[in-house]
Structures are given as structure tokens and as C-alpha cells.
Motif scaffolding. Structure first.
Motif, mmCIF file in Angstrom:
data_model
loop_
_atom_site.group_PDB
_atom_site.id
_atom_site.type_symbol
_atom_site.label_atom_id
_atom_site.label_comp_id
_atom_site.label_asym_id
_atom_site.label_seq_id
_atom_site.Cartn_x
_atom_site.Cartn_y
_atom_site.Cartn_z
ATOM 1 N N VAL A 1 0.836 -1.206 0.000
ATOM 2 C CA VAL A 1 0.000 0.000 0.000
ATOM 3 C C VAL A 1 0.870 1.255 0.000
ATOM 4 O O VAL A 1 1.722 1.424 0.876
ATOM 5 C CB VAL A 1 -0.924 0.007 1.242
ATOM 6 N N ARG B 1 -0.485 9.350 3.079
ATOM 7 C CA ARG B 1 -0.949 10.124 4.228
ATOM 8 C C ARG B 1 -0.070 9.868 5.446
ATOM 9 O O ARG B 1 0.279 10.784 6.188
ATOM 10 C CB ARG B 1 -2.403 9.761 4.555
ATOM 11 N N ILE C 1 -0.669 1.973 16.185
ATOM 12 C CA ILE C 1 -1.789 1.230 15.576
ATOM 13 C C ILE C 1 -2.841 2.227 15.096
ATOM 14 O O ILE C 1 -3.346 2.150 13.977
ATOM 15 C CB ILE C 1 -2.413 0.244 16.594
ATOM 16 N N LYS C 2 -3.143 3.195 15.970
ATOM 17 C CA LYS C 2 -4.175 4.187 15.628
ATOM 18 C C LYS C 2 -3.712 5.117 14.518
ATOM 19 O O LYS C 2 -4.506 5.535 13.669
ATOM 20 C CB LYS C 2 -4.549 4.987 16.869
ATOM 21 N N ALA D 1 -4.125 3.310 11.305
ATOM 22 C CA ALA D 1 -5.554 3.169 11.009
ATOM 23 C C ALA D 1 -6.134 4.488 10.498
ATOM 24 O O ALA D 1 -6.842 4.506 9.496
ATOM 25 C CB ALA D 1 -6.313 2.700 12.253
ATOM 26 N N ARG D 2 -5.790 5.600 11.151
ATOM 27 C CA ARG D 2 -6.449 6.852 10.766
ATOM 28 C C ARG D 2 -5.809 7.517 9.547
ATOM 29 O O ARG D 2 -6.387 8.416 8.955
ATOM 30 C CB ARG D 2 -6.507 7.809 11.968
ATOM 31 N N THR D 3 -4.605 7.068 9.170
ATOM 32 C CA THR D 3 -3.996 7.645 7.957
ATOM 33 C C THR D 3 -4.201 6.749 6.736
ATOM 34 O O THR D 3 -4.362 7.249 5.627
ATOM 35 C CB THR D 3 -2.476 7.872 8.130
ATOM 36 N N GLU D 4 -4.201 5.438 6.918
ATOM 37 C CA GLU D 4 -4.246 4.541 5.757
ATOM 38 C C GLU D 4 -5.412 3.559 5.768
ATOM 39 O O GLU D 4 -5.562 2.771 4.821
ATOM 40 C CB GLU D 4 -2.924 3.759 5.650
ATOM 41 N N GLY D 5 -6.221 3.567 6.836
ATOM 42 C CA GLY D 5 -7.328 2.614 6.873
ATOM 43 C C GLY D 5 -6.871 1.182 7.041
ATOM 44 O O GLY D 5 -7.558 0.248 6.657
ATOM 45 N N ILE D 6 -5.680 0.991 7.611
ATOM 46 C CA ILE D 6 -5.165 -0.360 7.874
ATOM 47 C C ILE D 6 -5.155 -0.578 9.377
ATOM 48 O O ILE D 6 -4.527 0.183 10.112
ATOM 49 C CB ILE D 6 -3.729 -0.531 7.326
ATOM 50 N N PHE D 7 -5.861 -1.616 9.828
ATOM 51 C CA PHE D 7 -5.946 -1.915 11.260
ATOM 52 C C PHE D 7 -4.971 -3.054 11.550
ATOM 53 O O PHE D 7 -5.206 -4.198 11.188
ATOM 54 C CB PHE D 7 -7.387 -2.285 11.604
ATOM 55 N N VAL E 1 -6.301 -1.881 21.790
ATOM 56 C CA VAL E 1 -6.835 -0.537 21.513
ATOM 57 C C VAL E 1 -8.223 -0.302 22.095
ATOM 58 O O VAL E 1 -8.690 0.838 22.163
ATOM 59 C CB VAL E 1 -6.868 -0.240 19.991
ATOM 60 N N THR F 1 -10.511 3.295 22.441
ATOM 61 C CA THR F 1 -11.173 3.484 21.152
ATOM 62 C C THR F 1 -12.677 3.440 21.365
ATOM 63 O O THR F 1 -13.286 2.382 21.376
ATOM 64 C CB THR F 1 -10.733 2.384 20.161
ATOM 65 N N ARG F 2 -13.257 4.601 21.565
ATOM 66 C CA ARG F 2 -14.659 4.708 21.927
ATOM 67 C C ARG F 2 -15.423 5.541 20.907
ATOM 68 O O ARG F 2 -14.816 6.253 20.115
ATOM 69 C CB ARG F 2 -14.790 5.365 23.316
ATOM 70 N N SER G 1 -17.462 8.654 19.317
ATOM 71 C CA SER G 1 -17.268 10.094 19.505
ATOM 72 C C SER G 1 -18.337 10.650 20.436
ATOM 73 O O SER G 1 -18.097 11.605 21.176
ATOM 74 C CB SER G 1 -17.389 10.819 18.163
#
Lengths: 431, 431
Positions: free
Chosen positions: B101, B105, B356-357, B360-366, B408, B412-413, B415
Motif C-alpha cells: 500500500v 498520508r 496502531i491508531k 488506522a487513521r492515515t491509511e485505513g489499515i488496522f 486498543v 477506542t470509543r 465520539s
């Protein structure tokens, strides 16, 4: 070259490739491609209409070669989808082209002699088929100049939207019932976008989303499964394309498909029809079977009763990703099952768990509950003589067992607990 | 043609393709290919030796074309692995060729300007890179006529072995500490094969397995990470092959690799060297970086101290899949990091969760915790000036976040939790 004036808020003209309009499935009314989902004349569902023959004349062989030279994801089928030809160059999770597994051991166990394949969509980026439909919705949102991606979800879709939005560069704000399992909240919220818990059940979440779309707050919002639904749904066609291409560009005899809203099944049929019309596969009869959980079986109930209408049910099943009591595409599923000579069947929760384990122990594929429903129904169809075991069958596993561990956890234990000695191992009787 | 006498219990002659022997990494002693892992002369680790030039003369361009025409999984590299040429026709989970990938970002966020890719191995059949190594071990077991596949594991490997055994038609019996989390037990046991809990920790499980190999009970058993280890390890080379092929047959400048035993890192280096020797990529300098969790950082500690030996540690980190306190390949990792001008670095558990976060928040990979270690170390390497941000970097995510949700979950809750009204949504400040 003429200078183009762009009227919309986007900086480039929308480009939907071969798609030319939205067309009402009920009355045939055509409207321009836009973020709308219901026919203004009859309130029927809108779907994408194509003119595949427009542009350069290309025979089936040429199209097949173009597809085969494409990327190993759904964008290889861009010529058949409502997306621009250069879609593969845009940031997207690029789902699809998952494995079609030849399931010889499962076939033997079920007494299927005509060949059995499992289309394993747990291989998608967020491990469910939702990545396919969301990927198309994302490109529609890009075309319409929308800025926020949203959905109502009980978990899987929220995660798929969250991940896709991040990759594609959208804000996202998804809505879930407030009392979802922790794991599903994490899967949705880990992408760092907004996840809003709604005090209420899934129906309340849906109602709220419909309100939001009509309100000024919702301007610029694309709800994948509401106002982007016509595009979103087209993603399921890629399952049909892949199955046929992976079989060597031919139709199987039978396909078993789980039913939630019924959209996936109807779009797979649409995809198969397109392949036939375009000459990409040779026409021959095929049967489409729908799979439901007994605890949410409105379509199966209607099919067995010979009804044309689907009476809503209150869902009560462990197959939560299929638990839609009032499935929008239910009547179309009935049509397709009857037209093709297939059927719609259901299995109970114990049979779902057994089928998850059956698939795992025969093929090494760990499916979520929806996959258990599909394999369980396949077994039942063979046992009840509704499916010809001498025919070639494809069953779809739509998601990953890691997402629904709870379904099998209570009955999936170690064979033995032993002390770290050979004697203790011998006593356990496993040597 | 001469008639061949087959001496072994198998019905066909073992065929290891281009592999010709096992060779001791320490003293160079060569022994025939067999289910052995330690040098009889010096107790050093044995690894697979090849003669790639044997057989028909083939130039690099021909080999490259042969690979590119192969299946979209690790078997496209069969000419470089200890497997028969027809390996793709045998039942196997067929892992590999996961997505590389382009992480623009994440690169921006880290200040990397030379290009950043994430090799996302969560796309494998059981969602970790273990499927690669197990796939090769399975084919070795087939070659040796072994009947039971086994391993000691803390979870991921047990699941990978269970699934692979089922698909390939072996019995399996895997050993885990008795007090593993329920989810990991399910992932290992769902395939319906034997999973044995051992009263003790991972070290006790390992010791027990070594005893079992030496006992008559263990006859016909292949322990993927013990007596099949030389073959098993070769699976990691495919990560090197895929990265270079997916970059367009060229070497990146930097690769960041997590360290458990260190085997993956050393085999990736071996793979890169093979590609250079075979002329499949142009030779140029590359740097290899190792990533550890602070709570289990024996290699990183030795690297920073300038030591050649690795002092064992008692692991205490959330990155359990990397928690090997006495990594077998630690000294080789130190060699490679120093030889290539790379480094070995570590991050603490909070940094793992943050990473990890971030991914996830830059590339959508968890990613699972091991992926968090890798991305966290990448960030630290840039911040501390150990990695040139103008160079092209590849970071490896070895597994899926669904496997380590607990890491996480607490932070990770949603909003907001709202009532199903527009007013309530407005009040939440997310509109």
C-alpha cells in the motif's frame, strides 16, 4: 478543444464510465445520475443503467483481455461499473479478486460430485464483502463532490466505511446502536473518524439517518446504504464477475448467496446477465439460491409459502449481519430464485454454528455467522434434494470468523489440558 | 530412463525444486535435506541451500517473466523456494501476494518525502504472515511423508497451522499455554484438529515439544517451528520478493521489520540478496531496520550497546506475538542491521497503541500489536534521525488488528452517544 464549464461544486466533471442514468426497478423511469435512491414517480428503488456499447466498438474477446490485464481487484471490471476508466489510480482500499477455493473436502462431506467452490470474501481489506460495495460508493461520493461518508450499521459496514474514508481522503461519521459489542465499536472507531452511538435499535438508527439526509446538516453527506445505495449495490456485481472469470469465464450451475437486504443476490444475478449479454460467458441455465437464518427468514418463509410479498419479521438470530427483518430486495430475490429454478432456504442457529465448524474443519476457512448460514443452507439443500449434487456449485462466504468469535467460542475448546510431560500427553489419548 | 527406487515411506520422491542441501549458518557444514534443524557438528542453525543455476540455463529476464506469469500467491516464486515446480497444484492455503500500500498520508504525517509503502500481510488467509512460513513447512512435511503437523504457539501460529493442515490434508496437533485468551483458543481450535493446552508458560510448551520430537510418539510429526524450521523460515523470503516485484523489480532504500525470533528479518535479507545475485533487481545499497517492543527488546538493547551477543529478557509487552525473550536469530539481526547501515529500535506499549491508531487513521489499515511496533519504530527512527526521510521506505504489517482488539479497545470509543434526534446530534458538535 472546447473549454468546459463545470457547474457543480466539484472541480472535475463527474465521470461514471459506462453508467448513463439511474433507472427505476419498478416503473422504468430514468433520471440523471445523482445521489438519489428512490423513484420520484413510484418510490421504487433506483438502479444504475449502462450503455456498454457506447464508445469504441470492442468485441467480447477484446473486453476479456482488457479485464485480464487489469489490476487484481474489483477495478479490473471498471468497464462494467459506474466508475471512471482511471479509477484504479485514485486512493481506495481496492478490495476484491478474493480467492475462489476449490472445496473438494467439503464437497465429499456433503455428497456433492459436480464440483464445489467457496468464494471467500473474508480476504477483503476489512474482511467482509462490504468493502466491495463501499468502494463503489466512495467513488460515487468523489464524483458528486460529497465530503462526508456515512452509514447506519450494526458493525461491519461502519468499519468498512471508516477504513475506506480514511484511505480515500473523506471525513466519515457513522451511526450505530449505542449498545453494540465492544469489539464492533473498536473495529468501527479505530480509524479515528466519528462514530456516533444512537440510543435505540438499528431501526431507530436508520430512521435518524433518513432524517439527517433531509436536513441541511446532511448537505455534502453520502450515506453509502441510503443516498448512494444505487452505486453501492453495484459493488456486489463484482462477485459474479470474479466467480465466472476464476472459473475460466464460464457460469457455474448453482450459486448460494446469503440474504440480508437481498441486494447482494439481486446484483449478482444482474452481473451474470451482463456477462451473458456482453458475450463474456456462454449463456446456459444457472440456479440462484438464497440463504437465511431461521430467526430472520422473511424471504425464505415467503418462498416456501409461494407468496410474492415478503412479510416483515422481528429478527432473533446469531447471524446479526443478516438480521434485516424487512429486506428491501426481498420480492426481487423471490423472482430470481423462482425464475432460475433455485430456492430460498433457512437454517437455525445451531446449524449455523455446525456449518461454520464444518467449513473450518474441511477447508481451513473460518467464516463469520453469515458464512455459516450459507454453508448450512447448502447442506440442507443437498439433503432435501433441492440442489443437484451432480451440478457445479459456488457458495459465498461473505465475512471472517474473527468478527463473530462469540458464535463458536462456547463449543470450541482445546482437546485436552495436560502437564508438560510425555506421560501426561499419552494419558490424554491423542498420541 | 532409469527406474528409481524410493527408499522413504512416501510414494513419490521428495522434490525440493532448486534446494539441494541444508547448510549450517555457523560452520557451513552441509547435510542432505531432511526434517532436521541443528548442525550435528556445531549445533548451529541449518538453513536451505540452493543451486539456482542448475537445470536449463535461464536469464534473469526469462525468470522474471516466468514469475510474473505465475499464480497470485507465494507459489509464483516456486523457482526460488524449497518446493517442487508443480507446488501450486497441491492443496494449500496459497498465501501471499498481499497488498503493498502506497502510504502517502502516513508519509506526510511522519515527514517522509522519499516514498513510503506498507506491506500489509493481514491480507493472508489467517491474517498474519505466519501463513507464508507454514505453507512452505506443509510442503516440506508432504515431501518427507510426515502425517501430523504441529507447533508450539501463543495463538497466531496455532491457527495458521490448524487451517493449513486441514486444507493440505494433514492431521494436526498443536500445543499452547493452557491460559491463553479465549479468542486465541477459538482461532486455533475451530479447525477441528487437536489443540492441547499445556499447564505452564510458552517456554514449558517449547520444552515439551522438543521432548516429543525425540520420543517415538513424535514419529511422523512435523513441528513447523522446530524440525521443519529450515523450510518454514524460507517462507519469509517471499516478503522480500513481493516487495521488490511490487515496486517494479527494484530494491527500496529501507525496510522496517518486526523482530520476534529475528528469522523474518534475516530471511528477508536472504531474499534480497538472492534477487540481486539472480539479476532480478539491480544491486544498490539498502538498509534493514529491526523493530521491537521495549518490554521485550533484547536485540535492540544489544544493538544500542554495540554488543554482538543478545542477552535474554523476560518479556512484558502487549505485543505478545513478538514476545520472544531469547531470539534465536538475534545475533544475525545485529549483523544485518550493522552491515546494511540500518538500526534496531524499540517503542513502549503506549507508543505501540498510538502507532496502531496512526496507521488506522492515515491509511485505513488496522494492524495487530506487532504492526504497531513496526510503525511506532518507523516514527521514532525518523524523529531521531536514524532513518533518512528522503529515502524510499517499506514497513511491514505482519498481522491483523482483529487479533489484538484488546490493545486498543480501552481507548477506542464512540465520539458521542446521542438520542435519535437532529437536535441531539447538533448538541454533540459533530455536524
Amino acid at each position: 478543444m472546447a473549454v468546459e464549464t463545470v457547474a457543480s461544486a466539484t472541480t472535475t466533471s463527474p465521470d461514471f464510465g459506462p453508467a448513463v442514468a439511474l433507472s427505476c426497478r419498478e416503473c422504468g423511469e430514468r433520471v440523471p445520475l445523482g445521489p438519489v435512491f428512490a423513484c420520484a414517480v413510484c418510490f421504487g428503488p433506483l438502479e444504475v443503467a449502462y450503455e456498454f456499447s457506447s464508445g469504441a466498438a470492442e468485441d467480447a474477446e477484446g473486453l476479456r483481455k482488457r479485464i485480464e490485464a487489469g489490476p487484481h481487484n474489483i477495478w479490473r471490471y471498471a468497464p462494467l461499473l459506474p466508475v471512471p476508466a482511471d479509477v484504479a489510480s485514485k486512493p481506495n482500499l481496492n478490495p476484491g479478486f478474493t480467492k475462489l477455493v476449490k472445496a473438494d473436502r467439503l464437497a465429499r462431506e456433503l455428497g456433492i460430485t459436480g464440483g464445489l467452490h467457496v468464494k471467500d470474501d473474508s480476504g477483503n481489506p476489512t474482511h467482509s464483502f462490504k468493502d466491495r460495495v463501499v468502494a463503489i460508493a466512495v467513488e460515487a461520493a468523489r464524483n458528486f463532490g460529497l465530503t462526508t461518508l456515512s452509514c447506519s450499521s450494526t458493525g461491519n459496514l461502519a468499519g468498512a466505511v471508516g477504513a475506506a474514508a480514511v484511505r480515500a481522503g473523506f471525513r466519515s461519521c457513522v451511526f450505530i446502536p449505542h449498545d453494540l459489542e465492544d469489539g464492533k465499536v473498536v473495529m468501527a472507531a479505530v480509524y479515528g473518524q466519528d462514530v456516533v452511538g444512537i440510543e435505540g435499535n438499528y431501526d431507530d438508527v436508520n430512521r435518524f439517518c433518513s432524517e439527517l439526509i433531509g436536513d441541511p446538516i446532511g448537505e455534502g453527506w453520502g450515506f453509502t446504504n441510503v443516498n448512494l445505495r444505487p452505486y453501492y449495490g453495484e459493488g456486489s456485481k463484482t462477485l459474479a464477475y470474479e466467480i465466472c472469470e476464476q472459473l475460466g469465464w464460464r457460469l457455474p450451475d448453482n450459486i448460494i448467496i446469503p440474504i440480508a437486504s437481498g441486494s447482494q443476490l439481486t446484483k449478482i444475478d444482474k452481473g451474470l446477465q451482463e456477462l451473458i449479454k456482453l458475450g463474456l460467458v456462454e449463456e446456459k441455465p444457472y440456479k440462484i439460491y438464497g440463504a437465511q437464518a431461521e430467526g430472520c427468514s422473511p424471504v425464505s418463509t415467503a418462498f416456501k409459502a409461494g407468496h410474492d410479498v415478503v412479510r416483515p419479521q422481528k429478527p432473533n438470530t446469531i447471524a446479526k449481519s443478516l438480521a434485516i427483518g424487512n429486506p428491501a430486495d426481498g420480492p426481487y430475490v423471490l423472482d430470481i430464485a423462482r425464475r432460475t429454478g433455485g430456492a430460498v432456504e433457512d437454517v437455525n442457529d445451531d446449524q449455523v454454528v455446525d456449518a461454520i465448524k464444518l467449513l473450518a474443519r474441511t477447508e481451513g476457512i473460518f467464516a463469520e455467522t453469515a458464512g455459516g448460514v450459507t454453508i448450512g443452507v447448502l447442506k440442507k439443500l443437498v439433503e432435501t434434494g433441492q440442489l443437484d449434487p451432480a451440478a457445479e456449485t459456488v457458495a459465498i462466504n461473505t465475512g471472517d470468523g474473527l468478527k463473530t468469535l462469540d458464535a463458536v467460542a462456547p463449543t470450541t475448546r482445546p482437546s485436552a489440558i495436560i502437564r508438560p510431560t510425555l506421560d501426561s500427553f499419552r494419558e490424554a489419548g491423542l498420541a
